[in-house]
Design a protein around this motif. Structure first.
Motif, PDB file in Angstrom:
ATOM      1  N   GLY A  85      13.371   4.616   6.321  1.00  0.00           N
ATOM      2  CA  GLY A  85      13.059   5.791   7.122  1.00  0.00           C
ATOM      3  C   GLY A  85      11.598   6.010   7.463  1.00  0.00           C
ATOM      4  O   GLY A  85      11.261   7.010   8.101  1.00  0.00           O
ATOM      5  N   LEU A  86      10.703   5.118   7.071  1.00  0.00           N
ATOM      6  CA  LEU A  86       9.297   5.294   7.440  1.00  0.00           C
ATOM      7  C   LEU A  86       9.124   4.929   8.907  1.00  0.00           C
ATOM      8  O   LEU A  86       9.471   3.811   9.318  1.00  0.00           O
ATOM      9  CB  LEU A  86       8.388   4.405   6.579  1.00  0.00           C
ATOM     10  N   GLN A  92       2.971  15.498  -3.714  1.00  0.00           N
ATOM     11  CA  GLN A  92       3.628  14.201  -3.569  1.00  0.00           C
ATOM     12  C   GLN A  92       3.591  13.438  -4.894  1.00  0.00           C
ATOM     13  O   GLN A  92       4.584  12.823  -5.282  1.00  0.00           O
ATOM     14  CB  GLN A  92       2.954  13.376  -2.464  1.00  0.00           C
ATOM     15  N   LYS A  93       2.454  13.494  -5.579  1.00  0.00           N
ATOM     16  CA  LYS A  93       2.351  12.840  -6.888  1.00  0.00           C
ATOM     17  C   LYS A  93       3.358  13.447  -7.853  1.00  0.00           C
ATOM     18  O   LYS A  93       4.042  12.732  -8.594  1.00  0.00           O
ATOM     19  CB  LYS A  93       0.929  12.984  -7.451  1.00  0.00           C
ATOM     20  N   ILE A 148       2.652   2.615   9.867  1.00  0.00           N
ATOM     21  CA  ILE A 148       2.090   1.430   9.220  1.00  0.00           C
ATOM     22  C   ILE A 148       0.808   1.054   9.963  1.00  0.00           C
ATOM     23  O   ILE A 148       0.837   0.703  11.139  1.00  0.00           O
ATOM     24  CB  ILE A 148       3.076   0.242   9.240  1.00  0.00           C
ATOM     25  N   SER A 149      -0.317   1.143   9.261  1.00  0.00           N
ATOM     26  CA  SER A 149      -1.589   0.820   9.904  1.00  0.00           C
ATOM     27  C   SER A 149      -2.053  -0.591   9.566  1.00  0.00           C
ATOM     28  O   SER A 149      -2.821  -1.178  10.319  1.00  0.00           O
ATOM     29  CB  SER A 149      -2.669   1.821   9.506  1.00  0.00           C
ATOM     30  N   ALA A 150      -1.580  -1.145   8.436  1.00  0.00           N
ATOM     31  CA  ALA A 150      -2.004  -2.491   8.050  1.00  0.00           C
ATOM     32  C   ALA A 150      -1.078  -3.035   6.974  1.00  0.00           C
ATOM     33  O   ALA A 150      -0.547  -2.288   6.152  1.00  0.00           O
ATOM     34  CB  ALA A 150      -3.441  -2.472   7.535  1.00  0.00           C
ATOM     35  N   VAL A 151      -0.912  -4.353   6.997  1.00  0.00           N
ATOM     36  CA  VAL A 151      -0.209  -5.086   5.954  1.00  0.00           C
ATOM     37  C   VAL A 151      -1.123  -6.249   5.617  1.00  0.00           C
ATOM     38  O   VAL A 151      -1.529  -7.005   6.503  1.00  0.00           O
ATOM     39  CB  VAL A 151       1.168  -5.597   6.437  1.00  0.00           C
ATOM     40  N   ALA A 152      -1.483  -6.364   4.334  1.00  0.00           N
ATOM     41  CA  ALA A 152      -2.460  -7.386   3.942  1.00  0.00           C
ATOM     42  C   ALA A 152      -2.068  -8.047   2.631  1.00  0.00           C
ATOM     43  O   ALA A 152      -1.378  -7.457   1.808  1.00  0.00           O
ATOM     44  CB  ALA A 152      -3.841  -6.731   3.792  1.00  0.00           C
ATOM     45  N   GLY A 153      -2.538  -9.263   2.481  1.00  0.00           N
ATOM     46  CA  GLY A 153      -2.348  -9.984   1.226  1.00  0.00           C
ATOM     47  C   GLY A 153      -3.695 -10.413   0.679  1.00  0.00           C
ATOM     48  O   GLY A 153      -4.558 -10.863   1.438  1.00  0.00           O
ATOM     49  N   ALA A 184       6.856   9.513   3.993  1.00  0.00           N
ATOM     50  CA  ALA A 184       7.084   9.691   5.435  1.00  0.00           C
ATOM     51  C   ALA A 184       6.813  11.125   5.859  1.00  0.00           C
ATOM     52  O   ALA A 184       6.313  11.368   6.966  1.00  0.00           O
ATOM     53  CB  ALA A 184       8.511   9.283   5.791  1.00  0.00           C
ATOM     54  N   LYS A 185       7.121  12.089   4.993  1.00  0.00           N
ATOM     55  CA  LYS A 185       6.897  13.494   5.317  1.00  0.00           C
ATOM     56  C   LYS A 185       5.419  13.802   5.550  1.00  0.00           C
ATOM     57  O   LYS A 185       5.085  14.732   6.270  1.00  0.00           O
ATOM     58  CB  LYS A 185       7.424  14.392   4.198  1.00  0.00           C
TER      59      LYS A 185
END
Length: 162
Positions: free
Chosen positions: A110-111, A5-6, A116-121, A67-68
């Protein structure tokens, strides 16, 4: 674990142009991709959670690769130490808004939402360049592809189950 992936991200000619704004590294938690502002090239409109065209294109290119994997993703937003001047809004709000805008763009690209496990600021609490608190690179979004837990739920020293 994330070598392919990298390489896929790093080998994309369009992404290579932005290589000074993208950091890709494996961490104990998983694959971490950071998209950072530079002095002359911000990711979002100043003081806004609206991503510019370059940022939208970048997110659209990396999302199918991530996503893959099918692994959970945590998205974090960060600001520099410059105080946000709009009344009733703060660097906390801006960092969360930018992370959430990134999530929305990834989902549109397409994700699958369940990934999505978390969204943080984090506002300016985890500066990338603490010796330069107002540096552009402190304004960033981090996408962390979380390493899957071993099936037995126990991590070994190497990070995988026996």
């Amino acid at each position: 674990m994330y070598k392919r992936q990298k390489q896929a991200i790093a080998s994309d000619p369009a992404l290579r142009v932005l290589s000074h704004q993208i950091s890709i590294q494996e961490t104990p938690q998983g694959l971490k991709i950071q998209i950072m502002d530079t002095h002359k090239r911000p990711m979002f409109l100043l003081g806004s959670a609206a991503p510019n065209q370059m940022t939208r294109d970048l997110i659209r290119k990396i999302t199918p690769i991530l996503a893959k994997l099918g692994d959970p993703i945590k998205i974090s937003g960060y600001t520099d130490a410059t105080p946000y001047l709009e009344p009733g809004h703060s660097n906390w709000d801006l960092s969360v808004d930018r992370a959430n805008a990134t999530r929305q763009l990834m989902e549109q690209s397409g994700l699958p939402k369940p990934l999505i496990s978390a969204v943080a600021g984090y506002a300016d609490r985890h500066l990338l360049l603490p010796e330069h608190p107002r540096a552009a690179a402190n304004r960033r979004v981090a996408i962390l592809v979380l390493r899957p837990m071993p099936s037995n739920g126990v991590k070994t020293e190497g990070g995988t189950s026996p």
